[in-house]
Design an enzyme around this catalytic site. Structure first.
Site, PDB file in Angstrom:
ATOM      1  N   ARG A 130     -15.758   5.465   0.638  1.00  0.00           N
ATOM      2  CA  ARG A 130     -15.591   6.892   0.984  1.00  0.00           C
ATOM      3  C   ARG A 130     -16.954   7.570   1.172  1.00  0.00           C
ATOM      4  O   ARG A 130     -17.154   8.712   0.746  1.00  0.00           O
ATOM      5  CB  ARG A 130     -14.815   7.647  -0.109  1.00  0.00           C
ATOM      6  CG  ARG A 130     -13.512   7.053  -0.490  1.00  0.00           C
ATOM      7  CD  ARG A 130     -12.412   7.372   0.505  1.00  0.00           C
ATOM      8  NE  ARG A 130     -11.192   6.742   0.041  1.00  0.00           N
ATOM      9  CZ  ARG A 130     -10.835   5.515   0.379  1.00  0.00           C
ATOM     10  NH1 ARG A 130     -11.554   4.797   1.214  1.00  0.00           N
ATOM     11  NH2 ARG A 130      -9.723   4.993  -0.084  1.00  0.00           N
TER      12      ARG A 130
ATOM     13  N   SER B 143      -6.087  12.885  -2.066  1.00  0.00           N
ATOM     14  CA  SER B 143      -6.733  12.512  -3.331  1.00  0.00           C
ATOM     15  C   SER B 143      -7.834  13.526  -3.621  1.00  0.00           C
ATOM     16  O   SER B 143      -8.732  13.710  -2.798  1.00  0.00           O
ATOM     17  CB  SER B 143      -7.390  11.133  -3.225  1.00  0.00           C
ATOM     18  OG  SER B 143      -6.435  10.171  -2.909  1.00  0.00           O
TER      19      SER B 143
ATOM     20  N   GLU C  67     -13.502  14.027  -4.468  1.00  0.00           N
ATOM     21  CA  GLU C  67     -13.590  13.468  -3.123  1.00  0.00           C
ATOM     22  C   GLU C  67     -13.553  14.628  -2.122  1.00  0.00           C
ATOM     23  O   GLU C  67     -14.136  14.558  -1.039  1.00  0.00           O
ATOM     24  CB  GLU C  67     -12.397  12.531  -2.871  1.00  0.00           C
ATOM     25  CG  GLU C  67     -12.435  11.922  -1.498  1.00  0.00           C
ATOM     26  CD  GLU C  67     -11.173  11.174  -1.145  1.00  0.00           C
ATOM     27  OE1 GLU C  67     -10.853  10.189  -1.808  1.00  0.00           O
ATOM     28  OE2 GLU C  67     -10.516  11.595  -0.174  1.00  0.00           O
TER      29      GLU C  67
HETATM   30  P1  NAP Z   1      -2.910   2.987  -4.714  1.00  0.00           P
HETATM   31  O1  NAP Z   1      -2.430   2.143  -3.592  1.00  0.00           O
HETATM   32  O2  NAP Z   1      -2.003   3.324  -5.858  1.00  0.00           O
HETATM   33  O3  NAP Z   1      -4.253   2.390  -5.282  1.00  0.00           O
HETATM   34  C1  NAP Z   1      -4.888   2.955  -6.425  1.00  0.00           C
HETATM   35  C2  NAP Z   1      -6.252   2.328  -6.570  1.00  0.00           C
HETATM   36  O4  NAP Z   1      -6.158   0.919  -6.636  1.00  0.00           O
HETATM   37  C3  NAP Z   1      -7.179   2.623  -5.409  1.00  0.00           C
HETATM   38  O5  NAP Z   1      -8.468   2.731  -5.956  1.00  0.00           O
HETATM   39  C4  NAP Z   1      -7.089   1.408  -4.554  1.00  0.00           C
HETATM   40  O6  NAP Z   1      -8.313   1.176  -3.882  1.00  0.00           O
HETATM   41  C5  NAP Z   1      -6.905   0.325  -5.578  1.00  0.00           C
HETATM   42  N1  NAP Z   1      -6.158  -0.817  -5.066  1.00  0.00           N
HETATM   43  C6  NAP Z   1      -4.808  -0.969  -5.005  1.00  0.00           C
HETATM   44  N2  NAP Z   1      -4.479  -2.186  -4.533  1.00  0.00           N
HETATM   45  C7  NAP Z   1      -5.642  -2.819  -4.269  1.00  0.00           C
HETATM   46  C8  NAP Z   1      -5.955  -4.114  -3.750  1.00  0.00           C
HETATM   47  N3  NAP Z   1      -4.989  -5.006  -3.426  1.00  0.00           N
HETATM   48  N4  NAP Z   1      -7.256  -4.435  -3.588  1.00  0.00           N
HETATM   49  C9  NAP Z   1      -8.223  -3.556  -3.913  1.00  0.00           C
HETATM   50  N5  NAP Z   1      -7.995  -2.326  -4.412  1.00  0.00           N
HETATM   51  C10 NAP Z   1      -6.725  -1.959  -4.595  1.00  0.00           C
HETATM   52  O7  NAP Z   1      -3.470   4.365  -4.118  1.00  0.00           O
HETATM   53  P2  NAP Z   1      -2.710   5.641  -3.537  1.00  0.00           P
HETATM   54  O8  NAP Z   1      -3.260   6.837  -4.205  1.00  0.00           O
HETATM   55  O9  NAP Z   1      -1.230   5.435  -3.482  1.00  0.00           O
HETATM   56  O10 NAP Z   1      -3.259   5.670  -2.055  1.00  0.00           O
HETATM   57  C11 NAP Z   1      -2.843   4.717  -1.116  1.00  0.00           C
HETATM   58  C12 NAP Z   1      -4.012   4.344  -0.260  1.00  0.00           C
HETATM   59  O11 NAP Z   1      -4.449   5.490   0.484  1.00  0.00           O
HETATM   60  C13 NAP Z   1      -5.203   3.865  -1.083  1.00  0.00           C
HETATM   61  O12 NAP Z   1      -5.825   2.855  -0.364  1.00  0.00           O
HETATM   62  C14 NAP Z   1      -6.061   5.117  -1.168  1.00  0.00           C
HETATM   63  O13 NAP Z   1      -7.418   4.836  -1.363  1.00  0.00           O
HETATM   64  C15 NAP Z   1      -5.804   5.714   0.201  1.00  0.00           C
HETATM   65  N6  NAP Z   1      -6.158   7.125   0.271  1.00  0.00           N
HETATM   66  C16 NAP Z   1      -7.314   7.418   0.941  1.00  0.00           C
HETATM   67  C17 NAP Z   1      -7.750   8.704   1.044  1.00  0.00           C
HETATM   68  C18 NAP Z   1      -9.029   8.996   1.795  1.00  0.00           C
HETATM   69  O14 NAP Z   1      -9.611   8.176   2.475  1.00  0.00           O
HETATM   70  N7  NAP Z   1      -9.535  10.191   1.697  1.00  0.00           N
HETATM   71  C19 NAP Z   1      -7.006   9.729   0.481  1.00  0.00           C
HETATM   72  C20 NAP Z   1      -5.828   9.398  -0.177  1.00  0.00           C
HETATM   73  C21 NAP Z   1      -5.412   8.081  -0.291  1.00  0.00           C
HETATM   74  P3  NAP Z   1      -8.710   1.919  -2.503  1.00  0.00           P
HETATM   75  O15 NAP Z   1      -8.907   3.353  -2.818  1.00  0.00           O
HETATM   76  O16 NAP Z   1      -9.994   1.236  -2.145  1.00  0.00           O
HETATM   77  O17 NAP Z   1      -7.631   1.652  -1.531  1.00  0.00           O
END
Ligand code: NAP
Length: 348
Positions: free
Chosen positions: A174, A247, A343
């Site tokens: 990010r 987030s 963030e």
């Molecule tokens: P989630 O899928 O519940 O994941 C929670 C955390 O675990 C995040 O830090 C995610 O990393 C990590 N994670 C889960 N599975 C993983 C794997 N197989 N390998 C490596 N890391 C893993 O998160 P959520 O809140 O429901 O969001 C879904 C996705 O949308 C996530 O990837 C999240 O980062 C993304 N998101 C991005 C933004 C943004 O870019 N501003 C905003 C909201 C949500 P990562 O964060 O690296 O994926």
């Protein structure tokens, strides 16, 4: 000096200057007081003219795309907002090139329609193409940096257009060179090197469970897009009902010893090793270790369905969001000794 109500642009074109513009309707949080003025830049010349006027009037400038990752103060912004409305998506050789003001999800939809792999896991993310490389948006195991070929920017100080290669953008989690050097560059165009060869990335649990074993081997781009949009619809707030910037905090990346200490206390804490340390799920900590799901201050609360997201009811104030965020940061520090960071861009 009074601001002119129009900026002349030559060749019988001019750009309106809107004064005292409330920013709440321009952000997905639905929060924020007035800016001194706003201009809508539809071309590179508009952008240059806006910066020239801001310089002449000694006004600070805030670049605004979809307003999906910012919290604007209740007092507003003491300067000029430049709303980026430059548009267009083209194929240039092997590259798919999009102009900064295009909605991000429109670009993903176009890539999916054209059978191009690489950004489908980023379906449904609000905001514009121009904002995507700044914080290297990522979701479900895919980041913008994975397929980005180059970024074309306007260097504000010189007015020159420059091209940054992927390596020159110095992407991180990010994060990018542009995020670390705010207000110096405006993203104009972004090029993606996508692939016609099928490359499904369904490593994330949510995506794996969206497909059954009989799907493996026949997963196509529309199936992934639909699955991601379906997951997001369940987890993310409905923007027509409540405000949010997604987030609110970054998932912390901590030292392996710290992670080991946490896992000894919370064996079910999801954790993932990265090049810079161990990434732990903040949503899990806030929910299971700290019991903060649903915690509220005024009109702001931690979203029940995904407790890394702050939602704001209509009429909520930036002060509510900030007070809630501070409370959460303090509790995380006190109970699990981690300093968490926002963030969401803070316009204060
Ligand atoms: P989630 O899928 O519940 O994941 C929670 C955390 O675990 C995040 O830090 C995610 O990393 C990590 N994670 C889960 N599975 C993983 C794997 N197989 N390998 C490596 N890391 C893993 O998160 P959520 O809140 O429901 O969001 C879904 C996705 O949308 C996530 O990837 C999240 O980062 C993304 N998101 C991005 C933004 C943004 O870019 N501003 C905003 C909201 C949500 P990562 O964060 O690296 O994926």
């Amino acid at each position: 000096m009074e601001l002119a109500l129009r900026i002349p642009l030559g060749a019988q074109r001019e750009m309106d200057i809107e004064k005292n513009v409330f920013l709440a309707p321009f952000t997905t949080f639905g929060i924020g007081g007035p800016a001194v003025c706003m201009v809508r830049a539809k071309t590179l010349d508009d952008m240059r003219a806006a910066f020239a006027l801001a310089k002449e009037q000694k006004l600070k400038v805030l670049m605004l795309g979809g307003g999906s990752n910012m919290l604007v103060a209740d007092e507003g912004f003491d300067g000029m907002v430049v709303k980026i409305e430059l548009q267009g998506i083209t194929r240039e050789g092997d590259l798919l090139v999009a102009v900064a003001g295009e909605p991000w999800d429109g670009l993903v939809q176009r890539a999916v329609q054209e059978g191009l792999w690489g950004i489908e896991n980023l379906s449904g993310i609000p905001g514009t193409v121009g904002a995507a490389p700044i914080q290297n948006i990522g979701a479900y195991g895919t980041e913008v940096k994975d397929t980005l070929a180059w970024v074309e920017v306007l260097e504000v100080a010189s007015g020159a257009v420059q091209r940054f290669s992927n390596a020159e953008c110095r992407f991180g989690y990010r994060d990018s060179y542009f995020k670390r050097n705010p207000n110096q560059y405006v993203v104009l165009r972004v090029a993606f090197a996508l692939s016609e060869e099928a490359k499904p990335n369904i490593t994330y649990k949510d995506l794996q469970t969206a497909f059954s074993s009989k799907d493996i081997g026949r997963i196509n781009l529309p199936m992934i897009r639909e699955a991601v949009l379906g997951i997001r619809a369940k987890k993310f707030p409905d923007l027509s009902l409540e405000g949010t910037a997604g987030s609110y905090f970054l998932n912390p990346i901590i030292a392996p010893e710290e992670a080991a200490r946490l896992v000894a206390r919370y064996p079910e804490l999801p954790q993932f090793s990265t090049a810079n340390g161990v990434k732990v799920s903040l949503a899990w900590l806030l929910d299971h270790a700290l019991g903060l799901k649903g915690i509220a201050v005024g009109g702001a609360r931690l979203f029940e369905r995904q407790p890394i997201i702050v939602v704001a009811v209509r009429g909520a104030r930036a002060a509510d969001v900030r007070a809630l965020a501070q409370k959460i940061k303090d509790e995380v520090k006190e109970k699990v000794s981690i300093n968490i960071e926002e963030e969401v861009q803070q316009i204060f």
